[in-house]
Design a protein around this motif. Structure first.
Motif, PDB file in Angstrom:
ATOM      1  N   VAL A 305      31.542  23.716  71.362  1.00 43.42           N
ATOM      2  CA  VAL A 305      32.161  24.687  72.270  1.00 43.42           C
ATOM      3  C   VAL A 305      31.954  26.074  71.684  1.00 43.42           C
ATOM      4  CG1 VAL A 305      34.298  25.445  73.375  1.00 43.42           C
ATOM      5  CG2 VAL A 305      33.902  22.994  72.970  1.00 43.42           C
ATOM      6  N   ARG A 306      31.322  26.943  72.450  1.00 43.96           N
ATOM      7  CA  ARG A 306      31.090  28.311  71.977  1.00 43.96           C
ATOM      8  C   ARG A 306      32.091  29.240  72.656  1.00 43.96           C
ATOM      9  NH1 ARG A 306      24.868  29.812  72.467  1.00 43.96           N
ATOM     10  NH2 ARG A 306      25.643  31.760  71.641  1.00 43.96           N
ATOM     11  N   LEU A 307      32.796  30.023  71.854  1.00 40.43           N
ATOM     12  CA  LEU A 307      33.789  30.976  72.357  1.00 40.43           C
ATOM     13  C   LEU A 307      33.374  32.379  71.938  1.00 40.43           C
ATOM     14  CD1 LEU A 307      37.080  29.086  71.366  1.00 40.43           C
ATOM     15  CD2 LEU A 307      35.800  28.926  73.512  1.00 40.43           C
ATOM     16  N   THR A 308      33.496  33.324  72.851  1.00 42.27           N
ATOM     17  CA  THR A 308      33.176  34.710  72.516  1.00 42.27           C
ATOM     18  C   THR A 308      34.446  35.452  72.113  1.00 42.27           C
ATOM     19  OG1 THR A 308      33.496  35.573  74.755  1.00 42.27           O
ATOM     20  CG2 THR A 308      31.319  34.675  74.232  1.00 42.27           C
ATOM     21  N   PRO A 309      34.326  36.430  71.232  1.00 36.67           N
ATOM     22  CA  PRO A 309      35.504  37.234  70.867  1.00 36.67           C
ATOM     23  C   PRO A 309      36.178  37.865  72.071  1.00 36.67           C
ATOM     24  CG  PRO A 309      33.699  37.651  69.339  1.00 36.67           C
ATOM     25  CD  PRO A 309      33.138  36.802  70.440  1.00 36.67           C
ATOM     26  N   LYS A 310      35.383  38.300  73.039  1.00 35.03           N
ATOM     27  CA  LYS A 310      35.962  38.952  74.214  1.00 35.03           C
ATOM     28  C   LYS A 310      36.830  37.988  75.011  1.00 35.03           C
ATOM     29  CE  LYS A 310      34.686  41.793  78.195  1.00 35.03           C
ATOM     30  NZ  LYS A 310      33.559  42.412  78.954  1.00 35.03           N
ATOM     31  N   ARG A 311      36.360  36.761  75.233  1.00 38.12           N
ATOM     32  CA  ARG A 311      37.130  35.781  75.986  1.00 38.12           C
ATOM     33  C   ARG A 311      38.377  35.346  75.212  1.00 38.12           C
ATOM     34  NH1 ARG A 311      37.289  35.883  80.763  1.00 38.12           N
ATOM     35  NH2 ARG A 311      37.714  33.668  81.013  1.00 38.12           N
ATOM     36  N   LEU A 312      38.259  35.244  73.899  1.00 36.73           N
ATOM     37  CA  LEU A 312      39.434  34.907  73.096  1.00 36.73           C
ATOM     38  C   LEU A 312      40.507  35.984  73.211  1.00 36.73           C
ATOM     39  CD1 LEU A 312      38.011  33.423  69.767  1.00 36.73           C
ATOM     40  CD2 LEU A 312      39.555  32.285  71.369  1.00 36.73           C
ATOM     41  N   GLN A 313      40.069  37.216  73.312  1.00 37.98           N
ATOM     42  CA  GLN A 313      41.025  38.320  73.412  1.00 37.98           C
ATOM     43  C   GLN A 313      41.627  38.416  74.809  1.00 37.98           C
ATOM     44  OE1 GLN A 313      39.289  42.163  72.633  1.00 37.98           O
ATOM     45  NE2 GLN A 313      41.264  43.164  72.415  1.00 37.98           N
ATOM     46  N   GLU A 314      40.794  38.232  75.837  1.00 33.59           N
ATOM     47  CA  GLU A 314      41.251  38.454  77.204  1.00 33.59           C
ATOM     48  C   GLU A 314      41.912  37.228  77.830  1.00 33.59           C
ATOM     49  OE1 GLU A 314      37.775  39.729  79.275  1.00 33.59           O
ATOM     50  OE2 GLU A 314      37.819  41.765  78.432  1.00 33.59           O
ATOM     51  N   ALA A 315      41.459  36.034  77.466  1.00 30.77           N
ATOM     52  CA  ALA A 315      41.981  34.818  78.114  1.00 30.77           C
ATOM     53  C   ALA A 315      42.135  33.690  77.095  1.00 30.77           C
ATOM     54  CB  ALA A 315      41.047  34.391  79.245  1.00 30.77           C
ATOM     55  N   PRO A 316      43.022  33.846  76.096  1.00 32.66           N
ATOM     56  CA  PRO A 316      43.156  32.816  75.061  1.00 32.66           C
ATOM     57  C   PRO A 316      43.641  31.478  75.612  1.00 32.66           C
ATOM     58  CG  PRO A 316      44.913  34.447  74.888  1.00 32.66           C
ATOM     59  CD  PRO A 316      43.937  34.984  75.867  1.00 32.66           C
ATOM     60  N   GLU A 317      44.542  31.497  76.597  1.00 29.98           N
ATOM     61  CA  GLU A 317      45.045  30.236  77.143  1.00 29.98           C
ATOM     62  C   GLU A 317      43.918  29.462  77.835  1.00 29.98           C
ATOM     63  OE1 GLU A 317      48.715  28.551  79.937  1.00 29.98           O
ATOM     64  OE2 GLU A 317      48.313  30.704  79.797  1.00 29.98           O
ATOM     65  N   GLN A 318      43.080  30.168  78.537  1.00 27.49           N
ATOM     66  CA  GLN A 318      41.949  29.510  79.199  1.00 27.49           C
ATOM     67  C   GLN A 318      40.993  28.905  78.175  1.00 27.49           C
ATOM     68  OE1 GLN A 318      38.647  31.830  81.046  1.00 27.49           O
ATOM     69  NE2 GLN A 318      39.418  30.921  82.955  1.00 27.49           N
ATOM     70  N   GLN A 319      40.749  29.624  77.085  1.00 30.62           N
ATOM     71  CA  GLN A 319      39.856  29.096  76.056  1.00 30.62           C
ATOM     72  C   GLN A 319      40.479  27.884  75.352  1.00 30.62           C
ATOM     73  OE1 GLN A 319      36.703  30.644  76.124  1.00 30.62           O
ATOM     74  NE2 GLN A 319      37.927  31.402  77.848  1.00 30.62           N
ATOM     75  N   ALA A 320      41.806  27.917  75.181  1.00 33.43           N
ATOM     76  CA  ALA A 320      42.490  26.755  74.598  1.00 33.43           C
ATOM     77  C   ALA A 320      42.347  25.538  75.507  1.00 33.43           C
ATOM     78  CB  ALA A 320      43.963  27.082  74.360  1.00 33.43           C
ATOM     79  N   THR A 321      42.390  25.760  76.808  1.00 32.86           N
ATOM     80  CA  THR A 321      42.215  24.662  77.763  1.00 32.86           C
ATOM     81  C   THR A 321      40.812  24.077  77.657  1.00 32.86           C
ATOM     82  OG1 THR A 321      43.815  25.652  79.279  1.00 32.86           O
ATOM     83  CG2 THR A 321      42.272  24.051  80.205  1.00 32.86           C
ATOM     84  N   VAL A 322      39.826  24.926  77.467  1.00 36.19           N
ATOM     85  CA  VAL A 322      38.447  24.444  77.305  1.00 36.19           C
ATOM     86  C   VAL A 322      38.342  23.535  76.086  1.00 36.19           C
ATOM     87  CG1 VAL A 322      36.080  25.159  76.790  1.00 36.19           C
ATOM     88  CG2 VAL A 322      37.423  26.425  78.485  1.00 36.19           C
ATOM     89  N   VAL A 323      38.927  23.968  74.970  1.00 38.33           N
ATOM     90  CA  VAL A 323      38.865  23.159  73.747  1.00 38.33           C
ATOM     91  C   VAL A 323      39.656  21.862  73.926  1.00 38.33           C
ATOM     92  CG1 VAL A 323      39.440  23.077  71.295  1.00 38.33           C
ATOM     93  CG2 VAL A 323      38.530  25.197  72.298  1.00 38.33           C
ATOM     94  N   ARG A 324      40.859  21.950  74.520  1.00 39.65           N
ATOM     95  CA  ARG A 324      41.685  20.751  74.717  1.00 39.65           C
ATOM     96  C   ARG A 324      40.962  19.729  75.610  1.00 39.65           C
ATOM     97  NH1 ARG A 324      45.927  23.073  75.943  1.00 39.65           N
ATOM     98  NH2 ARG A 324      47.117  22.825  74.020  1.00 39.65           N
ATOM     99  N   THR A 325      40.285  20.220  76.639  1.00 41.03           N
ATOM    100  CA  THR A 325      39.539  19.320  77.528  1.00 41.03           C
ATOM    101  C   THR A 325      38.430  18.606  76.768  1.00 41.03           C
ATOM    102  OG1 THR A 325      40.001  20.744  79.433  1.00 41.03           O
ATOM    103  CG2 THR A 325      38.151  19.214  79.637  1.00 41.03           C
ATOM    104  N   ALA A 326      37.737  19.329  75.891  1.00 37.24           N
ATOM    105  CA  ALA A 326      36.678  18.710  75.090  1.00 37.24           C
ATOM    106  C   ALA A 326      37.246  17.646  74.158  1.00 37.24           C
ATOM    107  CB  ALA A 326      35.938  19.775  74.292  1.00 37.24           C
TER     108      ALA A 326
END
Length: 344
Positions: A305-326
């Motif tokens: 799973v690749r996460l960008t710094p910008k997405r981590l800053q702007e939408a951390p909950e969404q990125q957590a959902t991506v990791v949890r789904t994986a």
């Protein structure tokens, strides 16, 4: 009076709606001013000047920084039909563009000896005086600043760095872009790679600083995301290898039971320190992207799973959902190959 006595230029009166003090010969023609009459206004002591071919400044004093920008763009846009189609206008890039983007490390517009203008590679146009033509195979989408088309920050940085031989000056520009959140490090590295600048030693040093600037806060956001949204604690910052085999890659977080890895996309894959010619020769290949490394890991059954710094800053909950789904999907996948996990 004889036939050799020069005629004084008759004053030109433009319509009151014309507020611009920098106009092209084509624009003047629309207002009824011929090329010969415009040239007459630019004689010694005349009210106008012609700083670039086909471009006129409608006052005798030195052009301002903004007037030089507009005149360079008008010069770059000289082409039959360009006014009607909007094609070939070009855009400001390099240090002038960074000044318009608000970079404190960029010189003021009035002090710049040249204005870089980005145009399509197919344009048959030479640099003239302070208008420096930069050609590209593909024009980026410009942003409008001060009413002018300006190259995006990442492209403007690459064009500026191409003309800078001072490592500290390049580093100041690059780090300001990251610290100020003006662009992602990955975007800058892609533009530097596209411009074939990653083989220059002073650019190497500047990009090293750039990657460090972007990685530290991104790692902090990744730690915070895992703990804020109650994800299982991973192994942090590890290196993966096949048993007795080659190095597979380095990841920022790894869940061994689920075979899920997270990589921060901060602009470049991790690499071992190199120096000298070997370092310069390898940068382009390593920083061009890390698709092969990712494909190798996924071929072994590891989800990356690749996460960008910008997405981590702007939408951390969404990125957590991506990791949890994986992590949850691991139960439905075939077991991954066994890999050796080592601290980095």
């Amino acid at each position: 009076m004889t036939q050799n006595t020069p005629l004084s230029a008759r004053p030109v009166r433009l319509p009151t709606r014309v507020e611009q003090r920098v106009l092209s010969a084509e624009e003047l023609k629309v207002h009824g001013v011929s090329a010969a009459r415009a040239a007459a206004q630019c004689r010694d002591g005349g009210p106008w000047q012609q700083p670039l071919p086909g471009v006129f400044v409608l006052h005798p004093g030195p052009p301002t920084g903004e007037e030089r920008l507009r005149s360079a763009l008008l010069y770059a846009g000289r082409r039959r039909g360009a006014a009607e189609t909007g094609d070939g206008e070009g855009m400001v890039t390099g240090l002038a563009a960074l000044a318009l983007h608000g970079f404190s490390a960029a010189p003021p517009l009035d002090s710049l000896d040249r204005i870089d203008v980005l145009v399509p590679r197919t344009r048959r146009l030479r640099s003239a005086r302070y208008a420096h033509v930069v050609r590209t195979a593909e024009l980026p989408s410009p942003v409008r600043l001060a009413g002018l088309p300006v190259a995006p920050v990442a492209r403007a940085l690459a064009d500026a760095v191409a003309g800078i031989g001072d490592a500290s000056a390049a580093r100041r520009l690059l780090t300001e872009a990251v610290r100020g959140g003006l662009c992602e490090p990955a975007a800058v590295v892609r533009e530097l790679s596209r411009a074939k600048l990653l083989g220059r030693l002073h650019v190497v040093h500047a990009v090293d600083s750039l990657i460090a600037e972007g990685r530290a806060p991104a790692e902090c956001r990744l730690y915070e995301m895992v703990r804020t949204y109650d994800l299982p604690e991973p192994l942090w910052n590890v290196s993966l290898r096949l048993p007795g085999g080659p190095h597979l890659g380095e990841v920022d977080a790894y869940w061994p039971e689920e075979a899920v890895a997270v990589e921060l996309d901060t602009g470049a894959p991790r690499h071992s320190p190199l120096d000298g010619d070997r370092r310069r020769a390898g940068l382009d290949a390593r920083w061009s992207g890390y698709a092969p490394e990712r494909e190798h890991l996924e071929g072994l059954g590891i989800t990356v799973v690749r996460l960008t710094p910008k997405r981590l800053q702007e939408a951390p909950e969404q990125q957590a959902t991506v990791v949890r789904t994986a992590l949850m999907a691991a139960a439905d996948r075939a077991p991954a190959e066994y890999v050796v996990i080592l601290p980095r």
